[in-house]
Design a protein around this motif. Structure first.
Motif, PDB file in Angstrom:
ATOM      1  N   PRO A 207      49.909  43.707  33.456  1.00  0.00           N
ATOM      2  CA  PRO A 207      49.453  43.125  34.729  1.00  0.00           C
ATOM      3  C   PRO A 207      48.364  44.009  35.347  1.00  0.00           C
ATOM      4  O   PRO A 207      48.309  45.211  35.065  1.00  0.00           O
ATOM      5  CB  PRO A 207      50.714  43.123  35.592  1.00  0.00           C
ATOM      6  CG  PRO A 207      51.667  44.061  34.950  1.00  0.00           C
ATOM      7  CD  PRO A 207      51.307  44.152  33.495  1.00  0.00           C
ATOM      8  N   HIS A 208      47.512  43.405  36.136  1.00  0.00           N
ATOM      9  CA  HIS A 208      46.417  44.152  36.762  1.00  0.00           C
ATOM     10  C   HIS A 208      47.003  45.051  37.853  1.00  0.00           C
ATOM     11  O   HIS A 208      47.499  44.550  38.863  1.00  0.00           O
ATOM     12  CB  HIS A 208      45.390  43.172  37.336  1.00  0.00           C
ATOM     13  CG  HIS A 208      44.135  43.833  37.795  1.00  0.00           C
ATOM     14  ND1 HIS A 208      43.737  43.824  39.110  1.00  0.00           N
ATOM     15  CD2 HIS A 208      43.203  44.538  37.119  1.00  0.00           C
ATOM     16  CE1 HIS A 208      42.586  44.484  39.205  1.00  0.00           C
ATOM     17  NE2 HIS A 208      42.247  44.926  38.017  1.00  0.00           N
ATOM     18  N   SER A 209      46.940  46.372  37.639  1.00  0.00           N
ATOM     19  CA  SER A 209      47.711  47.300  38.466  1.00  0.00           C
ATOM     20  C   SER A 209      47.001  47.747  39.738  1.00  0.00           C
ATOM     21  O   SER A 209      47.524  48.582  40.472  1.00  0.00           O
ATOM     22  CB  SER A 209      48.069  48.529  37.637  1.00  0.00           C
ATOM     23  OG  SER A 209      46.880  49.141  37.188  1.00  0.00           O
TER      24      SER A 209
ATOM     25  N   VAL B  47      43.346  46.719  42.605  1.00  0.00           N
ATOM     26  CA  VAL B  47      42.483  45.671  43.136  1.00  0.00           C
ATOM     27  C   VAL B  47      41.065  45.903  42.619  1.00  0.00           C
ATOM     28  O   VAL B  47      40.682  47.030  42.311  1.00  0.00           O
ATOM     29  CB  VAL B  47      42.472  45.645  44.684  1.00  0.00           C
ATOM     30  CG1 VAL B  47      43.831  45.263  45.229  1.00  0.00           C
ATOM     31  CG2 VAL B  47      42.024  46.984  45.274  1.00  0.00           C
ATOM     32  N   ASP B  48      40.296  44.823  42.509  1.00  0.00           N
ATOM     33  CA  ASP B  48      38.878  44.918  42.169  1.00  0.00           C
ATOM     34  C   ASP B  48      38.084  44.602  43.424  1.00  0.00           C
ATOM     35  O   ASP B  48      38.379  43.626  44.118  1.00  0.00           O
ATOM     36  CB  ASP B  48      38.521  43.913  41.063  1.00  0.00           C
ATOM     37  CG  ASP B  48      39.205  44.250  39.746  1.00  0.00           C
ATOM     38  OD1 ASP B  48      39.349  45.450  39.442  1.00  0.00           O
ATOM     39  OD2 ASP B  48      39.578  43.306  39.025  1.00  0.00           O
ATOM     40  N   ILE B  49      37.091  45.433  43.713  1.00  0.00           N
ATOM     41  CA  ILE B  49      36.245  45.201  44.897  1.00  0.00           C
ATOM     42  C   ILE B  49      34.804  45.141  44.416  1.00  0.00           C
ATOM     43  O   ILE B  49      34.258  46.144  43.939  1.00  0.00           O
ATOM     44  CB  ILE B  49      36.421  46.337  45.932  1.00  0.00           C
ATOM     45  CG1 ILE B  49      37.908  46.597  46.207  1.00  0.00           C
ATOM     46  CG2 ILE B  49      35.678  46.007  47.223  1.00  0.00           C
ATOM     47  CD1 ILE B  49      38.210  48.021  46.651  1.00  0.00           C
TER      48      ILE B  49
ATOM     49  N   PRO C 178      29.084  45.602  38.358  1.00  0.00           N
ATOM     50  CA  PRO C 178      29.453  46.685  39.278  1.00  0.00           C
ATOM     51  C   PRO C 178      30.636  46.289  40.167  1.00  0.00           C
ATOM     52  O   PRO C 178      30.593  45.237  40.818  1.00  0.00           O
ATOM     53  CB  PRO C 178      28.196  46.893  40.127  1.00  0.00           C
ATOM     54  CG  PRO C 178      27.106  46.178  39.420  1.00  0.00           C
ATOM     55  CD  PRO C 178      27.730  45.106  38.584  1.00  0.00           C
ATOM     56  N   HIS C 179      31.673  47.061  40.141  1.00  0.00           N
ATOM     57  CA  HIS C 179      32.808  46.885  41.058  1.00  0.00           C
ATOM     58  C   HIS C 179      33.654  48.143  41.020  1.00  0.00           C
ATOM     59  O   HIS C 179      33.568  48.939  40.086  1.00  0.00           O
ATOM     60  CB  HIS C 179      33.645  45.649  40.701  1.00  0.00           C
ATOM     61  CG  HIS C 179      34.539  45.792  39.497  1.00  0.00           C
ATOM     62  ND1 HIS C 179      34.070  45.707  38.203  1.00  0.00           N
ATOM     63  CD2 HIS C 179      35.865  46.006  39.398  1.00  0.00           C
ATOM     64  CE1 HIS C 179      35.085  45.855  37.363  1.00  0.00           C
ATOM     65  NE2 HIS C 179      36.198  46.046  38.055  1.00  0.00           N
ATOM     66  N   LEU C 180      34.471  48.319  42.058  1.00  0.00           N
ATOM     67  CA  LEU C 180      35.433  49.418  42.065  1.00  0.00           C
ATOM     68  C   LEU C 180      36.788  48.854  41.698  1.00  0.00           C
ATOM     69  O   LEU C 180      37.257  47.904  42.325  1.00  0.00           O
ATOM     70  CB  LEU C 180      35.502  50.055  43.468  1.00  0.00           C
ATOM     71  CG  LEU C 180      36.573  51.158  43.628  1.00  0.00           C
ATOM     72  CD1 LEU C 180      36.219  52.400  42.814  1.00  0.00           C
ATOM     73  CD2 LEU C 180      36.758  51.526  45.103  1.00  0.00           C
ATOM     74  N   HIS C 181      37.401  49.428  40.656  1.00  0.00           N
ATOM     75  CA  HIS C 181      38.818  49.149  40.417  1.00  0.00           C
ATOM     76  C   HIS C 181      39.565  50.264  41.118  1.00  0.00           C
ATOM     77  O   HIS C 181      39.361  51.430  40.820  1.00  0.00           O
ATOM     78  CB  HIS C 181      39.153  49.127  38.917  1.00  0.00           C
ATOM     79  CG  HIS C 181      40.639  49.093  38.664  1.00  0.00           C
ATOM     80  ND1 HIS C 181      41.311  47.935  38.363  1.00  0.00           N
ATOM     81  CD2 HIS C 181      41.575  50.068  38.721  1.00  0.00           C
ATOM     82  CE1 HIS C 181      42.606  48.204  38.239  1.00  0.00           C
ATOM     83  NE2 HIS C 181      42.788  49.496  38.451  1.00  0.00           N
ATOM     84  N   PHE C 182      40.433  49.874  42.057  1.00  0.00           N
ATOM     85  CA  PHE C 182      41.157  50.858  42.850  1.00  0.00           C
ATOM     86  C   PHE C 182      42.660  50.609  42.753  1.00  0.00           C
ATOM     87  O   PHE C 182      43.106  49.472  42.904  1.00  0.00           O
ATOM     88  CB  PHE C 182      40.693  50.781  44.312  1.00  0.00           C
ATOM     89  CG  PHE C 182      41.481  51.682  45.206  1.00  0.00           C
ATOM     90  CD1 PHE C 182      41.289  53.058  45.159  1.00  0.00           C
ATOM     91  CD2 PHE C 182      42.447  51.169  46.053  1.00  0.00           C
ATOM     92  CE1 PHE C 182      42.042  53.900  45.949  1.00  0.00           C
ATOM     93  CE2 PHE C 182      43.199  52.001  46.851  1.00  0.00           C
ATOM     94  CZ  PHE C 182      43.002  53.383  46.798  1.00  0.00           C
TER      95      PHE C 182
HETATM   96 ZN    ZN Z   1      40.447  46.093  37.835  1.00  0.00          ZN
END
Ligand code: ZN
Length: 290
Positions: A187-189, A191-193, A266-270
């Motif tokens: 599962p995606h652990s 958030v993507d921003i 481009p995105h931040l995975h946080f």
């Molecule tokens: Zn992500």
């Protein structure tokens, strides 16, 4: 009375009214939780109060013991979480220690409620969905190295309120269940921003850089240890502004948004880990401050 204390007091009354167990051994140790009914993926603040200094105080949650933060004379604070893969149902969190040489304990009951996550079915060309032996070995090695770092427990340095990692915090995809070419994946652990490349990324709380390096999935990745089992994770960075082992303060720049590693743009995975597992960062930022 701060917002948190007010809310905790309200929950305490609510817990008793709801008939849940809330016990203080000998009346010297009391425990209160920010919510007695967390959903899967929720963080929970635990507040413990005693009529004196508690020695060797630990928070017991999911078969492990964690240090607590001293929030004032005879007052302690802890942060735990319900992992995004945990089942719903009853659970208990307890505080244990010694007061004037006697063992003291208090326990709070929780009822974990379910949460429905989105399912993303993706069909990808074989080359994008399957990896060769060398890549699989690299992925395995990186995952093992990160879990080794996540297992370290250092003194608590976090405090509420946590600061979102970017000024325009628009989170998406927490907990998504991804099915690629019919195979269920992790599962995606986090958030993507989505943000323009170069947007500054900042530390959500005080801590120490536990990892700053290149990973297959995460690209340029930073992990910050906020103490007592609380970690924040920043992936796909364009560049690093910190080095491993460095102490950081809440709001310090850790790097900038990029598209390194396995990223389509481009995105931040946080992501955030607390004792108990991976929680929804958005719920962490919604916790009351003091
Ligand atoms: Zn992500």
């Amino acid at each position: 009375m701060t917002g948190l204390r007010r809310m905790l007091a309200g929950v305490l009354v609510g817990v008793i009214a709801g008939g849940h167990a809330l016990a203080a051994t000998g009346g010297v140790l009391s425990i209160a939780v920010s919510t007695a009914a967390p959903a899967v993926g929720d963080p929970v603040i635990v507040e413990v109060a005693a009529n004196g200094t508690v020695d060797n105080l630990v928070l017991r949650w999911k078969d492990a013991a964690w240090p607590m933060r001293e929030a004032g004379p005879g007052r302690y604070e802890g942060l735990i979480g319900v992992d995004l893969d945990d089942p719903e149902g009853p659970a208990a969190v307890a505080a244990e220690g010694f007061l004037d040489g006697a063992r003291v304990r208090a326990e709070a009951s929780l009822t974990i409620s379910p949460r429905t996550f989105a399912v993303q079915e993706l069909t990808l060309p074989k080359g994008m969905a399957e990896f060769d032996g060398a890549t699989l070995r690299r992925i395995g090695k990186e995952a093992a190295e990160l879990s080794r770092r996540f297992s370290r427990v250092t003194p608590p340095r976090w405090r509420t309120p946590f600061l979102p990692p970017v000024e325009e915090y628009r989170p998406a995809n927490f907990g998504d269940r991804r099915v690629i070419n019919g195979d269920p994946r992790m599962p995606h652990s986090g958030v993507d921003i989505r943000l323009p490349e170069g947007t500054p990324v900042r530390a959500i709380a005080d801590g120490r850089v536990a990892f700053a390096g290149e990973q297959f999935f995460g690209g340029r990745s930073v992990v910050i240890d906020h103490g007592a089992g609380v970690f924040s994770v920043y992936y796909h960075l364009k560049e690093f502004a910190v080095a491993e082992g460095q102490a950081v303060s809440r709001g310090d720049r850790v790097g900038s948004v990029g598209a390194t590693g396995r990223a389509t743009g481009p995105h931040l995975h946080f992501g955030v880990r607390v004792p108990g597992g991976r929680v929804d960062p958005t719920r962490l930022f919604a916790l009351p401050g003091r």
